[in-house]
Motif scaffolding. Sequence first.
Motif, PDB file in Angstrom:
ATOM      1  N   PRO A 615       0.878  -1.129   0.005  1.00  0.00           N
ATOM      2  CA  PRO A 615      -0.166   0.026  -0.159  1.00  0.00           C
ATOM      3  C   PRO A 615       0.872   1.144   0.022  1.00  0.00           C
ATOM      4  O   PRO A 615       1.757   1.245   0.671  1.00  0.00           O
ATOM      5  CB  PRO A 615      -0.951  -0.135   1.258  1.00  0.00           C
ATOM      6  N   GLY A 616       0.456   2.277  -0.873  1.00  0.00           N
ATOM      7  CA  GLY A 616       1.280   3.580  -1.071  1.00  0.00           C
ATOM      8  C   GLY A 616       1.114   4.490   0.297  1.00  0.00           C
ATOM      9  O   GLY A 616       0.188   4.149   1.059  1.00  0.00           O
ATOM     10  N   GLU A 617       2.298   5.324   0.375  1.00  0.00           N
ATOM     11  CA  GLU A 617       1.897   6.231   1.489  1.00  0.00           C
ATOM     12  C   GLU A 617       0.738   6.859   1.591  1.00  0.00           C
ATOM     13  O   GLU A 617       0.219   7.289   2.672  1.00  0.00           O
ATOM     14  CB  GLU A 617       3.327   7.022   1.330  1.00  0.00           C
ATOM     15  N   GLY A 618       0.342   7.275   0.511  1.00  0.00           N
ATOM     16  CA  GLY A 618      -1.036   8.223   0.212  1.00  0.00           C
ATOM     17  C   GLY A 618      -2.125   7.631   0.974  1.00  0.00           C
ATOM     18  O   GLY A 618      -2.853   8.126   1.656  1.00  0.00           O
ATOM     19  N   VAL A 619      -2.299   6.220   0.728  1.00  0.00           N
ATOM     20  CA  VAL A 619      -3.217   5.536   1.104  1.00  0.00           C
ATOM     21  C   VAL A 619      -2.940   5.138   2.562  1.00  0.00           C
ATOM     22  O   VAL A 619      -4.272   5.249   3.270  1.00  0.00           O
ATOM     23  CB  VAL A 619      -3.416   3.960   0.265  1.00  0.00           C
ATOM     24  N   LEU A 620      -1.983   4.893   3.077  1.00  0.00           N
ATOM     25  CA  LEU A 620      -1.704   4.773   4.321  1.00  0.00           C
ATOM     26  C   LEU A 620      -1.808   6.065   5.169  1.00  0.00           C
ATOM     27  O   LEU A 620      -2.348   5.993   6.413  1.00  0.00           O
ATOM     28  CB  LEU A 620      -0.350   4.223   4.712  1.00  0.00           C
ATOM     29  N   HIS A 621      -1.774   7.139   4.658  1.00  0.00           N
ATOM     30  CA  HIS A 621      -1.800   8.303   5.312  1.00  0.00           C
ATOM     31  C   HIS A 621      -3.379   8.679   5.759  1.00  0.00           C
ATOM     32  O   HIS A 621      -3.627   9.296   6.674  1.00  0.00           O
ATOM     33  CB  HIS A 621      -1.304   9.635   4.543  1.00  0.00           C
ATOM     34  N   GLN A 622      -4.256   8.258   4.662  1.00  0.00           N
ATOM     35  CA  GLN A 622      -5.604   8.496   4.762  1.00  0.00           C
ATOM     36  C   GLN A 622      -6.260   7.552   6.140  1.00  0.00           C
ATOM     37  O   GLN A 622      -7.313   8.013   6.580  1.00  0.00           O
ATOM     38  CB  GLN A 622      -6.524   7.693   3.560  1.00  0.00           C
ATOM     39  N   GLU A 623      -5.536   6.640   6.593  1.00  0.00           N
ATOM     40  CA  GLU A 623      -6.111   5.871   7.732  1.00  0.00           C
ATOM     41  C   GLU A 623      -5.444   6.245   9.117  1.00  0.00           C
ATOM     42  O   GLU A 623      -5.640   5.703  10.024  1.00  0.00           O
ATOM     43  CB  GLU A 623      -5.661   4.483   7.597  1.00  0.00           C
ATOM     44  N   GLN A 624      -4.606   7.500   9.013  1.00  0.00           N
ATOM     45  CA  GLN A 624      -4.152   7.945   9.990  1.00  0.00           C
ATOM     46  C   GLN A 624      -4.809   9.350  10.419  1.00  0.00           C
ATOM     47  O   GLN A 624      -4.711  10.266   9.655  1.00  0.00           O
ATOM     48  CB  GLN A 624      -2.611   8.271  10.002  1.00  0.00           C
ATOM     49  N   GLU A 626      -3.580  11.865  12.599  1.00  0.00           N
ATOM     50  CA  GLU A 626      -2.674  12.495  12.550  1.00  0.00           C
ATOM     51  C   GLU A 626      -1.308  11.966  11.637  1.00  0.00           C
ATOM     52  O   GLU A 626      -0.772  10.699  12.273  1.00  0.00           O
ATOM     53  CB  GLU A 626      -2.007  13.012  13.827  1.00  0.00           C
ATOM     54  N   ILE A 627      -0.954  12.405  10.504  1.00  0.00           N
ATOM     55  CA  ILE A 627      -0.060  11.569   9.769  1.00  0.00           C
ATOM     56  C   ILE A 627       1.359  11.433  10.069  1.00  0.00           C
ATOM     57  O   ILE A 627       1.765  12.763  10.433  1.00  0.00           O
ATOM     58  CB  ILE A 627      -0.255  12.257   8.257  1.00  0.00           C
ATOM     59  N   ALA A 628       1.736  10.078  10.269  1.00  0.00           N
ATOM     60  CA  ALA A 628       3.211  10.165  10.609  1.00  0.00           C
ATOM     61  C   ALA A 628       4.117   9.916   9.330  1.00  0.00           C
ATOM     62  O   ALA A 628       4.198   8.832   8.943  1.00  0.00           O
ATOM     63  CB  ALA A 628       3.185   8.847  11.485  1.00  0.00           C
ATOM     64  N   TYR A 629       4.638  10.926   8.830  1.00  0.00           N
ATOM     65  CA  TYR A 629       5.336  10.751   7.416  1.00  0.00           C
ATOM     66  C   TYR A 629       6.405  10.106   7.513  1.00  0.00           C
ATOM     67  O   TYR A 629       6.759   9.126   6.824  1.00  0.00           O
ATOM     68  CB  TYR A 629       5.654  12.372   7.209  1.00  0.00           C
ATOM     69  N   PRO A 630       7.727  10.438   8.446  1.00  0.00           N
ATOM     70  CA  PRO A 630       8.913   9.780   8.518  1.00  0.00           C
ATOM     71  C   PRO A 630       8.677   8.368   8.925  1.00  0.00           C
ATOM     72  O   PRO A 630       9.086   7.133   8.441  1.00  0.00           O
ATOM     73  CB  PRO A 630       9.590  10.245   9.315  1.00  0.00           C
ATOM     74  N   GLU A 631       7.682   8.154   9.797  1.00  0.00           N
ATOM     75  CA  GLU A 631       7.433   6.556  10.334  1.00  0.00           C
ATOM     76  C   GLU A 631       6.737   5.719   9.226  1.00  0.00           C
ATOM     77  O   GLU A 631       7.125   4.439   9.219  1.00  0.00           O
ATOM     78  CB  GLU A 631       6.466   6.528  11.473  1.00  0.00           C
ATOM     79  N   THR A 632       5.944   6.410   8.559  1.00  0.00           N
ATOM     80  CA  THR A 632       5.244   5.443   7.396  1.00  0.00           C
ATOM     81  C   THR A 632       6.212   5.239   6.519  1.00  0.00           C
ATOM     82  O   THR A 632       6.213   3.820   6.124  1.00  0.00           O
ATOM     83  CB  THR A 632       3.927   6.431   7.018  1.00  0.00           C
ATOM     84  N   GLU A 633       7.027   6.064   6.065  1.00  0.00           N
ATOM     85  CA  GLU A 633       8.087   5.712   5.160  1.00  0.00           C
ATOM     86  C   GLU A 633       8.971   4.700   5.658  1.00  0.00           C
ATOM     87  O   GLU A 633       9.508   3.560   4.974  1.00  0.00           O
ATOM     88  CB  GLU A 633       9.123   6.792   4.847  1.00  0.00           C
TER      89      GLU A 633
END
Length: 865
Positions: A615-624, A626-633
């Motif tokens: 799953p892409g970062e953008g899709v994963l961000h939708q489920e957060q 508060e978006i955790a950018y570095p942790e997601t990557e």
Amino acid sequence: MKTDAPKVIKLSEYKKPDYLVETIDLVLHLDNTKTLVQSTMKIKRNTDEVTPLILNGEELVLKSIKLNNETYTDYVHSTENHSLTLNKVPAEFTLMIENEINPEANKTLDGLYKSGTIFCTQNEPEGFRRITFYVDRPDNMAKFTTKIVADKKLYPILLSNGNPIARGDLEGGKHFVTWEDPFKKPAYLYALVAGDLGVIKDTFKTKSGRNVALEIYCDKGNENKCHHAMESLKKSMKWDEDRFGLEYDLDIYMIVAVDAFNMGAMENKGLNIFNSAYVLADQKSATDTNFYGIESVIGHEYFHNWTGNRITCRDWFQLTLKEGLTVFRDQEFSADMNSRSVERIQSVMGLRAAQFAEDAGPTSHPIKPATYMEINNFYTATIYEKGAEVIRMIQTLLGVDGFRKGMDKYFELFDGQAVRTEDFIHAMSVANNNFDFTQFKNWYGQNGTPLLKATSKYDEAAKRFTLTLTQTLPANAPKDAKAYHMPVRVGLIDSTGKDIASKVLELKETTQDFVFENITSKPIASVNREFSAPVKLTTDLTFDEQLFLMAHDSDSFNRFEAAQVVSTKLILDLIEDAKAKRTFELNSKYVEAFGKILADNTIDEAFKALSMSIPGEGVLHQEQAEIAYPETEAVRTFVKKTLATAHQDTLVKLYKSIEQKEYKLDPKSMGQRDLKNKCLDLLSYVEGGKYNSLAFDHFKAATNMTDEIGALTTIVHANSVHKDEALKAFYDKWKHETLVMQKWLTVQASASDESTYDAILKLEKDAVYDRTIPNLVRALLGQFVATNKVQFNHPSGRGYKLIADRLLELDKLNPQVASRLASGFKDFKRTPKVLQDLMRPELERIIKTDGLSKNVYEIVSKILG
């Protein structure tokens, strides 16, 4: 904050035009800076009231006005309001206007402008008012005749809509061609092209036996790159006859490829103007994705001839009437030409990445919005892709045959008219025994992505399986939002993997029970097969049951979906571990299941390649929240590294097993190349750069762009020791090919390491970059904003400042491109406070800028709330 906010346009305030133009005869004397436009219009009052005639006009120098051949002076020309008001006019009259325009200075790429050495136009939605004064709205439909006069040596090719009816030489080395379009159309479908162009020609015989001339124009020297587009056009014409009984209606169909274009392509009647990225292709310079995209977009614009041109929109609030319907038609075309399951999965992946994010953000809107400030901002994934999903649901509810009956009725009732979405629904209903779409219309007027929950209960004694479906409206839905009527395709699977039931359930209530009788053992429910409703689905399936669907579901989409559900849950859990500084560990059953997909010889290569997608970062961000950018990557990298390390022998074996002796452009060959490149990419995550040389060898040995850019992307994104050498080699080889250099820019802009920011500053100064070309801006800055979430959201705030600076510069040239960059800030409210504090000053700086376009103002004001 600016107080002079742009005016809000409301659907509720729609009124029909006071005057209609019945015919317009245009004469254009082309000149780089002083093009003279002469229009002769037959105009008729369209209301009982006697009102002034108000014409739209922007960046026009008015020369003269004649009414019924008499000089007319009772007018007001307002450059501030972009209008020309004629105070007293009769009920019917002939109006002649002369005005001058400067195509060379027109960097908005709206109206008539120069793209390199070519004159061309873009008039959707409101560009025609930059050519001459007109009632520039889609419900004003007229018959157009165009005489183009130009220097014969510089502009030997003169094109416009319809059929050519006269041509000849004039004094002073000039010549003319006159074109007549026999079909009434709104001005947004008007087109003109003039240049010294190369061309390839072919013919198509319609089902009624007429021969249609087909011509594709491009810069000279690129003719050999137009053949795939020509084949795609002929396939489109044949498919539309076979699937919908729709035959082309003119003697000639033309496509022109230009480099400077705001959109992908434009369906102007009989003369489609295309972004060159969606026409030009050969195996050396274009990827399989490019070839696929060209076929799709050629089809899309051709299909508009009926769904958009013959029947058009009454007003711009109805935009999805033509775009949603035509995207659905091009998706069906692509599915029939290629792999239906792969097409469906790719469409849904695109929908989730772009439209779901849009639907959850500050610019969320229904597919039929009630208001807008700037209509250019509503050429969105919601209008197009979600609009297509709504059309697909109608087909699911009515069946393929019922949908075809509805289409036939639509053309029978509304051909030659400017209509509303309600008219389309009416045609579908009356053609299908007055099918009740009352509740279904909620899909048109409500924004946000609905949530669907599926739970189940099995009664062993009664051999009864009950599936409970519950729909929940999203948090950003309107206060008066109502439940949706949604078709949910469901299959029940037994312990051997066999389907024991399959049907479409119609969910209309908030919660409904659906009972299946005579079910002899507890099944696993496969819900929302083929993604039959565009919703976010949760189920009560266990982890092991999802793995079972991954291995056994007969519905390809849900088999893919099971893998995405499992990996999304695991990744989101790991992101929480990352935030808590806990040690990562990937579920062993998931690692094992992933290996089974790699080793499964019963699935084709294209589906296997898709199934390898994390799953892409953008899709994963939708489920957060508060978006955790570095942790997601970091977690995505860890997952890829774990899978690659565990299965590296299988990946290498799979990679080496794919050998193509010659390049073929068919679904199997394209799937093989995709799978090979996916294996290469995954192997690049193995610790210690163990497969760096494999990727570099792949790059050097590539005989097609799919492999060449695939390898380059792997090398750059892995920060391989071969990165600089590969980038230089690619540049030296392709620097004279603009379309290829866009790929080169994109690869670097999307690399998530710390060097990317400095690389972008350097790339902006490179000879291949030109900020006046939208494709190049999208390839570099657009890619950085859209996909490089870690670097755009850098803790220093440098990404925000860079994009704010650039969009303010671009806003003075091309507000459409600038507003697309502004959309990159849409996650503002869900970013951590420390990042919000860095982003807010940039957004406030943008909105306080004097002279800001309404395109950018509308987007940024919504983001700030």
